[in-house]
Motif scaffolding. Structure first.
Motif, PDB file in Angstrom:
ATOM      1  N   PHE A   1      12.248  -1.176  -6.419  1.00  0.00           N
ATOM      2  CA  PHE A   1      11.313  -1.159  -5.578  1.00  0.00           C
ATOM      3  C   PHE A   1      10.155  -0.466  -5.258  1.00  0.00           C
ATOM      4  CE2 PHE A   1      10.471  -1.844  -0.633  1.00  0.00           C
ATOM      5  CZ  PHE A   1      10.312  -3.102  -0.595  1.00  0.00           C
ATOM      6  N   LYS A   2       9.695   0.469  -5.224  1.00  0.00           N
ATOM      7  CA  LYS A   2       8.505   0.649  -4.748  1.00  0.00           C
ATOM      8  C   LYS A   2       7.587   0.681  -5.922  1.00  0.00           C
ATOM      9  CE  LYS A   2      10.705   5.083  -3.388  1.00  0.00           C
ATOM     10  NZ  LYS A   2      10.866   6.264  -3.221  1.00  0.00           N
ATOM     11  N   ALA A   3       7.902   0.589  -6.808  1.00  0.00           N
ATOM     12  CA  ALA A   3       6.683   0.517  -8.166  1.00  0.00           C
ATOM     13  C   ALA A   3       6.542  -0.640  -8.195  1.00  0.00           C
ATOM     14  CB  ALA A   3       7.392   0.980  -9.252  1.00  0.00           C
ATOM     15  N   ALA A   4       7.471  -2.109  -7.637  1.00  0.00           N
ATOM     16  CA  ALA A   4       6.672  -3.266  -7.544  1.00  0.00           C
ATOM     17  C   ALA A   4       5.624  -3.272  -6.403  1.00  0.00           C
ATOM     18  CB  ALA A   4       7.785  -4.158  -7.427  1.00  0.00           C
ATOM     19  N   VAL A   5       6.472  -2.496  -5.033  1.00  0.00           N
ATOM     20  CA  VAL A   5       5.423  -3.017  -3.858  1.00  0.00           C
ATOM     21  C   VAL A   5       4.070  -2.009  -4.255  1.00  0.00           C
ATOM     22  CG1 VAL A   5       5.136  -1.760  -2.308  1.00  0.00           C
ATOM     23  CG2 VAL A   5       7.083  -2.347  -2.459  1.00  0.00           C
ATOM     24  N   LEU A   6       3.921  -1.246  -5.115  1.00  0.00           N
ATOM     25  CA  LEU A   6       2.253  -0.597  -5.107  1.00  0.00           C
ATOM     26  C   LEU A   6       1.848  -1.302  -6.471  1.00  0.00           C
ATOM     27  CD1 LEU A   6       0.527   1.932  -4.643  1.00  0.00           C
ATOM     28  CD2 LEU A   6       2.074   3.113  -6.940  1.00  0.00           C
ATOM     29  N   ALA A   7       2.340  -1.544  -7.219  1.00  0.00           N
ATOM     30  CA  ALA A   7       1.859  -2.726  -8.387  1.00  0.00           C
ATOM     31  C   ALA A   7       1.345  -4.248  -7.875  1.00  0.00           C
ATOM     32  CB  ALA A   7       3.025  -3.132  -9.724  1.00  0.00           C
ATOM     33  N   ALA A   8       1.797  -4.627  -6.677  1.00  0.00           N
ATOM     34  CA  ALA A   8       1.483  -5.393  -5.935  1.00  0.00           C
ATOM     35  C   ALA A   8       0.384  -5.370  -5.588  1.00  0.00           C
ATOM     36  CB  ALA A   8       2.163  -6.197  -5.559  1.00  0.00           C
ATOM     37  N   PHE A   9       0.910  -4.422  -4.325  1.00  0.00           N
ATOM     38  CA  PHE A   9      -0.623  -3.770  -3.748  1.00  0.00           C
ATOM     39  C   PHE A   9      -2.188  -3.784  -3.982  1.00  0.00           C
ATOM     40  CE2 PHE A   9      -2.536  -0.918  -0.922  1.00  0.00           C
ATOM     41  CZ  PHE A   9      -2.778  -1.845  -0.161  1.00  0.00           C
TER      42      PHE A   9
ATOM     43  N   MET B   1      -2.082  -9.958 -10.084  1.00  0.00           N
ATOM     44  CA  MET B   1      -0.990 -10.071 -11.269  1.00  0.00           C
ATOM     45  C   MET B   1       0.308 -10.954 -10.425  1.00  0.00           C
ATOM     46  SD  MET B   1      -1.785  -9.676 -13.670  1.00  0.00           S
ATOM     47  CE  MET B   1      -1.582  -9.416 -14.752  1.00  0.00           C
ATOM     48  N   ALA B   2       0.500 -10.903  -9.549  1.00  0.00           N
ATOM     49  CA  ALA B   2       1.618 -11.216  -8.417  1.00  0.00           C
ATOM     50  C   ALA B   2       2.574 -11.909  -9.357  1.00  0.00           C
ATOM     51  CB  ALA B   2       1.224 -12.009  -6.836  1.00  0.00           C
ATOM     52  N   SER B   3       2.303 -13.393  -9.837  1.00  0.00           N
ATOM     53  CA  SER B   3       3.125 -13.941 -10.480  1.00  0.00           C
ATOM     54  C   SER B   3       3.367 -13.275 -11.706  1.00  0.00           C
ATOM     55  CB  SER B   3       2.443 -15.798 -10.317  1.00  0.00           C
ATOM     56  OG  SER B   3       1.736 -16.210 -11.615  1.00  0.00           O
ATOM     57  N   ASN B   4       2.841 -12.733 -12.547  1.00  0.00           N
ATOM     58  CA  ASN B   4       2.910 -12.085 -13.375  1.00  0.00           C
ATOM     59  C   ASN B   4       4.465 -11.042 -13.309  1.00  0.00           C
ATOM     60  OD1 ASN B   4       2.392  -9.220 -15.203  1.00  0.00           O
ATOM     61  ND2 ASN B   4       2.946 -11.046 -16.976  1.00  0.00           N
TER      62      ASN B   4
ATOM     63  N   THR C   1       7.276  -7.070  -5.259  1.00  0.00           N
ATOM     64  CA  THR C   1       6.361  -7.766  -5.876  1.00  0.00           C
ATOM     65  C   THR C   1       5.581  -8.190  -4.981  1.00  0.00           C
ATOM     66  OG1 THR C   1       6.503  -7.690  -8.035  1.00  0.00           O
ATOM     67  CG2 THR C   1       4.873  -9.110  -6.818  1.00  0.00           C
ATOM     68  N   LEU C   2       6.794  -8.357  -3.817  1.00  0.00           N
ATOM     69  CA  LEU C   2       6.706 -10.142  -2.580  1.00  0.00           C
ATOM     70  C   LEU C   2       6.054  -9.424  -1.553  1.00  0.00           C
ATOM     71  CD1 LEU C   2       9.598 -12.910  -3.186  1.00  0.00           C
ATOM     72  CD2 LEU C   2       6.118 -13.065  -3.717  1.00  0.00           C
ATOM     73  N   ILE C   3       6.818  -8.235  -1.058  1.00  0.00           N
ATOM     74  CA  ILE C   3       6.121  -7.280   0.090  1.00  0.00           C
ATOM     75  C   ILE C   3       3.912  -6.513   0.166  1.00  0.00           C
ATOM     76  CG2 ILE C   3       6.915  -5.813   1.486  1.00  0.00           C
ATOM     77  CD1 ILE C   3       9.580  -6.418   1.831  1.00  0.00           C
ATOM     78  N   GLY C   4       4.132  -6.012  -1.227  1.00  0.00           N
ATOM     79  CA  GLY C   4       3.839  -5.779  -1.677  1.00  0.00           C
ATOM     80  C   GLY C   4       2.406  -6.624  -1.864  1.00  0.00           C
TER      81      GLY C   4
ATOM     82  N   LEU D   1      12.997  -2.146   4.307  1.00  0.00           N
ATOM     83  CA  LEU D   1      12.069  -2.705   3.221  1.00  0.00           C
ATOM     84  C   LEU D   1      11.104  -2.174   3.670  1.00  0.00           C
ATOM     85  CD1 LEU D   1      13.652  -6.166   2.066  1.00  0.00           C
ATOM     86  CD2 LEU D   1      14.568  -3.583   0.674  1.00  0.00           C
ATOM     87  N   TYR D   2      11.081  -2.696   4.608  1.00  0.00           N
ATOM     88  CA  TYR D   2       9.203  -3.156   5.282  1.00  0.00           C
ATOM     89  C   TYR D   2       9.153  -0.843   5.617  1.00  0.00           C
ATOM     90  CZ  TYR D   2       8.238  -7.168   4.919  1.00  0.00           C
ATOM     91  OH  TYR D   2       7.674  -8.924   4.596  1.00  0.00           O
ATOM     92  N   GLU D   3       9.719  -0.315   5.757  1.00  0.00           N
ATOM     93  CA  GLU D   3       9.294   1.043   5.739  1.00  0.00           C
ATOM     94  C   GLU D   3       9.292   2.482   5.291  1.00  0.00           C
ATOM     95  OE1 GLU D   3      10.374   3.872   8.892  1.00  0.00           O
ATOM     96  OE2 GLU D   3      11.782   2.859  10.030  1.00  0.00           O
ATOM     97  N   THR D   4       9.929   1.605   4.101  1.00  0.00           N
ATOM     98  CA  THR D   4      10.208   2.308   2.892  1.00  0.00           C
ATOM     99  C   THR D   4       9.102   2.191   1.706  1.00  0.00           C
ATOM    100  OG1 THR D   4      11.935   2.325   2.360  1.00  0.00           O
ATOM    101  CG2 THR D   4      10.960   1.559   0.264  1.00  0.00           C
ATOM    102  N   ALA D   5       8.787   0.610   2.166  1.00  0.00           N
ATOM    103  CA  ALA D   5       7.328   0.474   1.979  1.00  0.00           C
ATOM    104  C   ALA D   5       5.856   1.248   2.528  1.00  0.00           C
ATOM    105  CB  ALA D   5       6.718  -0.903   1.681  1.00  0.00           C
ATOM    106  N   PHE D   6       5.609   0.810   3.333  1.00  0.00           N
ATOM    107  CA  PHE D   6       4.424   1.678   4.459  1.00  0.00           C
ATOM    108  C   PHE D   6       3.859   2.834   4.039  1.00  0.00           C
ATOM    109  CE2 PHE D   6       4.619  -2.044   7.869  1.00  0.00           C
ATOM    110  CZ  PHE D   6       4.291  -2.460   7.733  1.00  0.00           C
ATOM    111  N   LYS D   7       5.769   4.009   3.990  1.00  0.00           N
ATOM    112  CA  LYS D   7       5.659   5.067   3.541  1.00  0.00           C
ATOM    113  C   LYS D   7       5.098   5.351   2.228  1.00  0.00           C
ATOM    114  CE  LYS D   7       9.619   6.230   6.444  1.00  0.00           C
ATOM    115  NZ  LYS D   7      11.264   6.529   6.231  1.00  0.00           N
ATOM    116  N   PHE D   8       5.078   4.193   1.807  1.00  0.00           N
ATOM    117  CA  PHE D   8       4.997   4.849   0.071  1.00  0.00           C
ATOM    118  C   PHE D   8       4.116   4.541  -0.088  1.00  0.00           C
ATOM    119  CE2 PHE D   8       5.160   4.015  -4.814  1.00  0.00           C
ATOM    120  CZ  PHE D   8       5.359   4.621  -5.370  1.00  0.00           C
TER     121      PHE D   8
END
Lengths: 305, 305
Positions: free
Chosen positions: A198-206, A211-214, A240-243, A270-277
């Motif tokens: 999850f964290k890796a995908a958040v960061l990649a999309a952010f 590259m989101a749809s990839n 990916t979608l949250i990032g 989920l959002y707290e994890t993303a925001f922290k990361f």
């Protein structure tokens, strides 16, 4: 029972939540059901409300303040929109009355952003916003209200300067159920969330929103080539979608804009994890608490003691 | 009838296309059906092929070259992948034979990109690529093969240096059918495409890919607030997804990288409109022509006269 002062109702598309409020904002009773706008439009809004009020024996002289899709065109009474930019406090003043009722019932308006390039609307979240920040917040702030259609609001010194809807939750559902990725997530169980995927995908999309749809497709190709698990695939879609959402919501906000997250349960996590990361500065307020506070602020403005 | 030299088959997930090829690449016969991998896996790959060969009275000594999902794990015979980076010409050498057939039948391999961050696979498009560029292309090129899963390949001096899958077509279907936007596009007719809404959405997503899931929502909010038509909403969804795809495919490519568009029909029109509006330098090759040329190049390498 202490004397009830007003009833607060959060009446959305698919859910109905009611609080009976006493003096000093004390919660005297509570009702929850699935009788949202979609159901109530068929069975009758007045009947749905009456049944819940009767269940709590609410006297006839106690007024009701409501927000959400109940004020949409397809709702009970259309409550219109307040156009942004607008002060948060203007929400307090825009309520419409439901005609021909023995009880005083008011419905709060939504917010509309009418510029051609980024039209947007909300109903219900403006009341969460009011409850989360209060009418007199200072400085620049971003408020994140995640969900089927996540809303991000930018506020400057108590004024809503703009907002955006991101279809994150609904895209997650449609992609997980109605694309080839449905096979990739088929055996995923919520209990076994893959936090690192999850964290890796958040960061990649952010970092690379283009590259989101990839990145979504890698939920499948990662299984074909690297043995990604179903939980990992699910986390990759969600991340990916949250990032992507966070990248879009903050792309023109100054760094260090404080974020207020209005959420609860799994989404909050989920959002707290993303925001922290992503090292975002944020605070959390429970979504139910926020909407109830917003409804209370409106009730106190409309019916001062 | 002139003497047939070989049979070329493009055998995808949901479609089957066969050409009977004579001397100098002349097309002597053609068959098309919906007996793609999904169907053939049930009815039998050998029987599907035999029925089409019989319909064209193809002699037993004429060999068959095939590409696409017929070579997947769930296909007839797994044809594996060639790992990139790899020369385009390596596709010519990787065919596997189908065992226990009275006829010589070969299936071409797919391409795999195994790096952890961007795993990706293709089957069938590598043969289109071979047909579109030939084995000896010079310079840096981007090849776009739009579809359910659009593939973009970056080629440097005849070598595939990387590729990416974008779920554009499938996202368009899932979003148009299974989200709130299904109401927005409900009455859209393909005949009444809204070209200017399409171009505006392509540009918006290309410039601000992070806003993609917000831009999608404007298909709805634009109807609520600005009277956007169903055709306009459909064009906005399609344009957003195609603009996002192009932004992702080219974000780390040098400006002026020439693009080869391998497409036909409606998709060709949409992508040409987008490329022109974004001032991209591009050429077009028909998708059928490309795959047939690629199959022919392989056949001539495997069975030289």
């Amino acid at each position: 029972m202490a004397n009830p002062v007003y009833v607060a109702v959060d009446w959305g598309t698919s859910s109905f939540r009611l609080w009976l409020i006493g003096k000093d904002g004390r919660i005297l009773g509570e009702r929850r059901s699935g009788e949202g706008m979609t159901t109530a439009a068929k069975t009758g809004f007045a009947d749905v409300l009456a049944s819940h009020l009767a269940a709590l024996s609410v006297p006839q002289n106690v007024p009701v303040i409501a927000c959400g899709m109940v004020g949409a065109k397809q709702g009970w009474v259309e409550a219109g929109y307040i156009d942004v930019p607008a002060s948060i406090s203007s929400i307090l003043t825009g309520a419409v009355s439901v005609a021909d009722q023995s009880r005083d019932i008011r419905i709060l308006p939504g917010l509309a952003q009418r510029d051609k390039a980024s039209p947007d609307v909300m109903r219900g979240e403006e009341t969460q916003l009011l409850g989360a920040l209060g009418p007199d917040s200072r400085g620049l702030q971003a408020v994140c209200m995640p969900g089927t259609h996540s809303k991000w609001v930018h506020v400057q010194d108590g004024e809503v300067i703009g907002f955006s809807t991101f279809m994150t939750g609904e895209l997650f559902d449609a992609i997980s159920k109605h694309t080839i990725l449905s096979h990739a997530v088929a055996s995923a169980e919520a209990a076994q969330a893959d936090n690192s995927a999850f964290k890796a995908a958040v960061l990649a999309a952010f970092r690379q929103p283009a590259m989101a749809s990839n990145l979504l497709f890698t939920a499948r190709s990662g299984q074909l080539l690297h043995g990604l698990t179903a939980a990992g695939a699910q986390a990759r879609i969600s991340g990916t979608l949250i990032g992507l959402e966070i990248a879009g919501a903050l792309f023109d906000a100054p760094n260090d804009t404080p974020v207020t997250l209005v959420a609860s349960g799994r989404l909050q996590g989920l959002y707290e994890t993303a925001f922290k990361f992503l090292s975002l500065k944020y605070t959390v307020i429970d979504a139910d608490t926020a909407v109830r506070r917003g409804l209370s602020a409106a009730a106190e403005a409309i019916w001062p003691n």
